[in-house]
Design a protein around this motif. Structure first.
Motif, short mmCIF file in Angstrom:
data_model
loop_
_atom_site.label_atom_id
_atom_site.label_comp_id
_atom_site.label_asym_id
_atom_site.label_seq_id
_atom_site.Cartn_x
_atom_site.Cartn_y
_atom_site.Cartn_z
N ASP A 120 48.09 35.78 45.55
CA ASP A 120 46.24 36.23 46.06
C ASP A 120 45.24 36.77 44.86
O ASP A 120 45.31 37.88 46.36
CB ASP A 120 45.63 35.12 47.32
N ALA A 121 46.22 37.46 43.53
CA ALA A 121 45.91 38.15 43.51
C ALA A 121 45.10 38.10 41.91
O ALA A 121 46.02 37.13 41.29
CB ALA A 121 46.25 39.88 42.94
N THR A 122 43.99 38.79 41.21
CA THR A 122 44.09 38.46 39.64
C THR A 122 44.75 38.89 38.62
O THR A 122 46.13 40.30 39.30
CB THR A 122 43.37 39.08 39.36
N PRO A 123 45.29 38.84 37.42
CA PRO A 123 46.42 39.32 36.80
C PRO A 123 46.36 40.84 36.42
O PRO A 123 47.63 41.68 36.07
CB PRO A 123 46.15 38.98 35.39
N GLU A 124 45.10 41.29 36.66
CA GLU A 124 44.43 42.68 36.50
C GLU A 124 45.16 43.32 37.83
O GLU A 124 45.83 44.70 37.63
CB GLU A 124 43.66 43.09 36.41
N GLU A 125 44.98 42.79 38.92
CA GLU A 125 45.52 43.27 39.63
C GLU A 125 47.29 43.93 40.46
O GLU A 125 47.53 44.56 40.64
CB GLU A 125 44.88 42.49 41.16
N VAL A 126 47.62 42.30 39.41
CA VAL A 126 49.27 42.23 39.30
C VAL A 126 49.57 43.72 38.52
O VAL A 126 50.41 44.06 38.78
CB VAL A 126 49.93 40.97 39.59
N TRP A 127 48.82 43.81 36.96
CA TRP A 127 49.29 44.40 36.85
C TRP A 127 49.37 46.34 36.93
O TRP A 127 49.88 47.07 36.36
CB TRP A 127 48.46 44.64 35.67
N THR A 128 47.98 46.31 37.16
CA THR A 128 47.93 47.41 38.01
C THR A 128 49.13 48.24 39.11
O THR A 128 49.76 49.24 39.29
CB THR A 128 47.16 47.86 38.49
N TYR B 131 51.80 43.59 49.35
CA TYR B 131 50.97 44.54 48.85
C TYR B 131 49.12 43.79 49.12
O TYR B 131 48.72 44.29 48.78
CB TYR B 131 51.43 45.59 48.42
N LEU B 132 49.85 43.40 47.29
CA LEU B 132 48.90 42.91 46.77
C LEU B 132 48.14 41.83 47.80
O LEU B 132 46.88 42.27 47.72
CB LEU B 132 48.88 41.79 45.70
N VAL B 133 47.88 41.65 48.90
CA VAL B 133 47.30 40.35 49.46
C VAL B 133 46.74 41.57 50.16
O VAL B 133 45.35 40.96 50.64
CB VAL B 133 47.82 38.99 49.87
N HIS B 134 47.34 41.70 51.16
CA HIS B 134 46.81 43.03 52.39
C HIS B 134 46.64 44.14 52.23
O HIS B 134 45.40 44.61 52.82
CB HIS B 134 47.64 42.95 53.24
N PHE B 135 46.97 44.97 51.44
CA PHE B 135 46.37 46.49 51.15
C PHE B 135 46.19 47.05 49.45
O PHE B 135 45.52 48.15 49.83
CB PHE B 135 47.39 47.40 51.27
#
Length: 244
Positions: A16-24, A127-131
């Motif tokens: 549950d994160a966008t590709p941009e959030e994963v990339w960052t 990390y991506l989902v919660h923080f």
């Protein structure tokens, strides 16, 4: 006699994160789920952590980093590849491939790398989902030699106050440093690793005794006033006491 042999560990998952959030996260936020690393230089041929080189750079979809001089006696090449695609609902699909060459003790090295991969990628999703993208104070500590045995994770679980019946997903109150109660979710538990998620931190326990190394703890603290040095000292004291 040592013998070079290639390996490949492949994992796929949605988050549950966008590709941009994963990339960052995988380029700038590694302290949130692995450990802080030098961000890769944003180009093919650019420098990356531990002397590696960027061999694919297509934000936010494709990143490959490779090293031919790993610096470990049991490994001569290492490559990490992330492929990221969008999915409906603002989610992302991620394909992760860890490959390279082990030069000795292949079965043991592969088992350790494979199991660590699963835990690290689980922590990435937490990390991506919660923080994310909160700044992190990162600390890591190692247990004494007594923890470098296959059952080395068990004293840590007992020191936390976890029982065999404590299930993943439960909210728990564990015994933290200085005997303080810590409210958390048990987000991961198996024979090799324990993961705790508090409102402000991810605390990870690595039972590396299965591969002949001491138990390790990493603390990813996202609280605004987090102090990495203080966290490290507190958990080191806790860890030494767990194996006294």
């Amino acid at each position: 006699m040592a013998q070079d042999k290639e390996f490949e560990i492949v994992r796929e998952f949605e988050v549950d994160a966008t590709p941009e959030e994963v990339w960052t996260a995988i380029t700038e936020g590694t302290g949130g789920y692995l450990w802080p690393m030098q961000p890769p230089e944003p180009r093919v041929g650019g420098a990356a952590a531990f002397g590696s080189t960027v061999t694919a750079w297509d934000p936010p979809h494709h990143l490959t980093i490779r090293s031919e001089d790993v610096g470990f006696p049991t490994q001569s090449a290492n490559q990490l590849e992330h492929t990221v695609e969008p999915r409906d609902g603002g989610r992302a699909w991620v394909r992760y491939v860890h490959s390279g060459i082990f030069t000795d003790d292949w079965d043991n090295q592969y088992d350790g790398a494979s199991r660590h991969t699963d835990f690290y990628l689980h922590t990435l999703r937490e990390y991506l989902v919660h923080f994310a993208p909160r700044p992190v104070a990162f600390a890591t500590v190692d247990g004494p030699a007594a923890s470098a045995v296959p059952e080395g994770l068990e004293p840590a679980a007992r020191a936390l106050g976890l029982t065999a019946e404590t299930a993943v997903g439960e909210r728990v109150t564990v015994r933290g440093p200085h005997g303080r109660p810590v409210e958390a979710v048990l987000d991961h538990r198996d024979a090799y690793f324990i993961g705790l998620r508090t409102d402000d931190a991810l605390v990870r326990f690595f039972g590396r005794g299965h591969w002949g190394a001491p138990l390790g703890i990493s603390v990813h603290d996202f609280a605004p006033d987090a102090d990495a040095k203080e966290n490290g000292a507190a958990w080191q004291e806790w860890l030494d006491g767990a194996y006294a």
